[in-house]
Design a protein around this motif. Structure first.
Motif, PDB file in Angstrom:
ATOM      1  N   LYS A 189       0.798  -1.222   0.000  1.00 57.45           N
ATOM      2  CA  LYS A 189       0.000   0.000   0.000  1.00 57.45           C
ATOM      3  C   LYS A 189       0.837   1.281   0.000  1.00 57.45           C
ATOM      4  O   LYS A 189       0.432   2.297  -0.524  1.00 57.45           O
ATOM      5  N   LYS A 190       2.044   1.229   0.587  1.00 60.85           N
ATOM      6  CA  LYS A 190       2.893   2.419   0.653  1.00 60.85           C
ATOM      7  C   LYS A 190       3.349   2.875  -0.723  1.00 60.85           C
ATOM      8  O   LYS A 190       3.748   3.999  -0.897  1.00 60.85           O
ATOM      9  N   LYS A 210       1.402   2.760  -3.386  1.00 60.28           N
ATOM     10  CA  LYS A 210       0.269   3.277  -4.141  1.00 60.28           C
ATOM     11  C   LYS A 210       0.337   4.800  -4.147  1.00 60.28           C
ATOM     12  O   LYS A 210       0.733   5.418  -3.161  1.00 60.28           O
ATOM     13  N   LYS A 226      -1.654   7.450  -3.900  1.00 61.77           N
ATOM     14  CA  LYS A 226      -2.349   8.361  -2.999  1.00 61.77           C
ATOM     15  C   LYS A 226      -1.996   8.150  -1.523  1.00 61.77           C
ATOM     16  O   LYS A 226      -2.372   8.934  -0.673  1.00 61.77           O
ATOM     17  N   TYR A 227      -1.253   7.100  -1.219  1.00 62.38           N
ATOM     18  CA  TYR A 227      -0.922   6.768   0.168  1.00 62.38           C
ATOM     19  C   TYR A 227      -0.237   7.942   0.878  1.00 62.38           C
ATOM     20  O   TYR A 227      -0.682   8.394   1.933  1.00 62.38           O
ATOM     21  N   LYS A 228       0.854   8.434   0.291  1.00 69.87           N
ATOM     22  CA  LYS A 228       1.601   9.537   0.913  1.00 69.87           C
ATOM     23  C   LYS A 228       0.742  10.791   0.996  1.00 69.87           C
ATOM     24  O   LYS A 228       0.790  11.523   1.985  1.00 69.87           O
ATOM     25  N   VAL A 270      -1.471  10.323   3.990  1.00 67.83           N
ATOM     26  CA  VAL A 270      -0.690  10.430   5.227  1.00 67.83           C
ATOM     27  C   VAL A 270      -0.377  11.898   5.521  1.00 67.83           C
ATOM     28  O   VAL A 270      -0.558  12.373   6.645  1.00 67.83           O
ATOM     29  N   TYR A 285      -6.614   2.182   1.383  1.00 67.95           N
ATOM     30  CA  TYR A 285      -5.269   2.242   1.935  1.00 67.95           C
ATOM     31  C   TYR A 285      -5.199   1.944   3.434  1.00 67.95           C
ATOM     32  O   TYR A 285      -4.172   1.485   3.932  1.00 67.95           O
ATOM     33  N   PHE A 286      -6.285   2.252   4.136  1.00 61.22           N
ATOM     34  CA  PHE A 286      -6.288   2.149   5.605  1.00 61.22           C
ATOM     35  C   PHE A 286      -7.555   1.449   6.090  1.00 61.22           C
ATOM     36  O   PHE A 286      -8.627   1.650   5.531  1.00 61.22           O
ATOM     37  N   ILE A 342      -4.704   4.890  10.211  1.00 60.20           N
ATOM     38  CA  ILE A 342      -4.130   6.112   9.623  1.00 60.20           C
ATOM     39  C   ILE A 342      -3.106   6.710  10.575  1.00 60.20           C
ATOM     40  O   ILE A 342      -1.997   7.053  10.169  1.00 60.20           O
ATOM     41  N   SER A 379       0.006   4.659  10.687  1.00 63.73           N
ATOM     42  CA  SER A 379       0.740   4.842   9.427  1.00 63.73           C
ATOM     43  C   SER A 379       1.432   6.197   9.387  1.00 63.73           C
ATOM     44  O   SER A 379       2.563   6.307   8.907  1.00 63.73           O
ATOM     45  N   GLU A 384       5.368   6.357   8.947  1.00 67.75           N
ATOM     46  CA  GLU A 384       5.953   7.067   7.806  1.00 67.75           C
ATOM     47  C   GLU A 384       6.848   8.214   8.258  1.00 67.75           C
ATOM     48  O   GLU A 384       7.952   8.387   7.757  1.00 67.75           O
TER      49      GLU A 384
END
Length: 193
Positions: A2-3, A5, A7-9, A12, A46-47, A53, A56, A60
């Motif tokens: 998932k990291k 992908k 839109k993940y960052k 976050v 993602y979550f 969230i 994560s 991160e």
């Protein structure tokens, strides 16, 4: 993973801002989605939930501290200098992101016990690296041979953490980075040989 992908960052980073501005308990997933510029449902790709969230976010963002500290440990310099660089890095990362500083210093501490345990397991890697600096210092004779590594780690991290919390509680009114050399001198005087 998932990291990786796209839109993940984005999510976050948006979560850091929303949690800092609203507090963890008031930080609705819909607010995070809006800040990230994604649909509410996208968050759940993602979550698992809001708790996921927050974990994560910490994972991160803590990686910034850990990666920087790994580089510091690899440097060909004295353990005392590594300690100084670690303190400077810690303050620099948080002073460069006041949203993150509010999340790490205030919001994470209000979370439930299970969440804190997960966060502590992430923090452990950072503290293990601090231990490596302390052990190197003892072995090289730079730090006191009688030093209790565990207690020294608690004092060092606790001092850094408290200075940062004070800075956040005072609405960032003083220069956190300027405290690094003062904190370093005080701590070094307590552990040097």
């Amino acid at each position: 993973m998932k990291k990786e992908k796209p839109k993940y960052k984005q999510i976050v980073d948006a979560a850091v801002i929303v949690i800092a501005d609203n507090g963890y308990h008031q930080a609705q997933v819909s607010k995070i989605a809006k800040q990230a510029g994604v649909a509410d449902g996208t968050i759940y790709l993602y979550f698992k939930n809001k708790e996921d969230i927050l974990i994560s976010v910490f994972q991160e963002k803590m990686s910034l501290f850990i990666e920087n500290l790994q580089e510091i440990i690899q440097e060909d310099t004295t353990p005392s200098e590594k300690l100084r660089l670690m303190i400077e890095n810690h303050f620099k990362v948080l002073s460069n992101d006041t949203f993150l500083s509010r999340v790490t210093q205030l919001e994470l501490r209000q979370s439930n016990k299970d969440l804190r345990l997960q966060i502590n397991s992430i923090l452990k890697e950072y503290l293990d690296q601090l231990d490596a600096i302390l052990v190197e210092g003892v072995e090289s004779g730079a730090f006191s041979k009688e030093m209790d590594i565990r207690l020294a780690r608690q004092l060092i991290f606790g001092t850094i953490d408290e200075v940062t919390t004070s800075w956040v509680m005072k609405d960032h009114k003083f220069d956190l980075n300027s405290q690094a050399s003062k904190v370093y001198q005080l701590l070094l005087n307590g552990i040097k040989a």
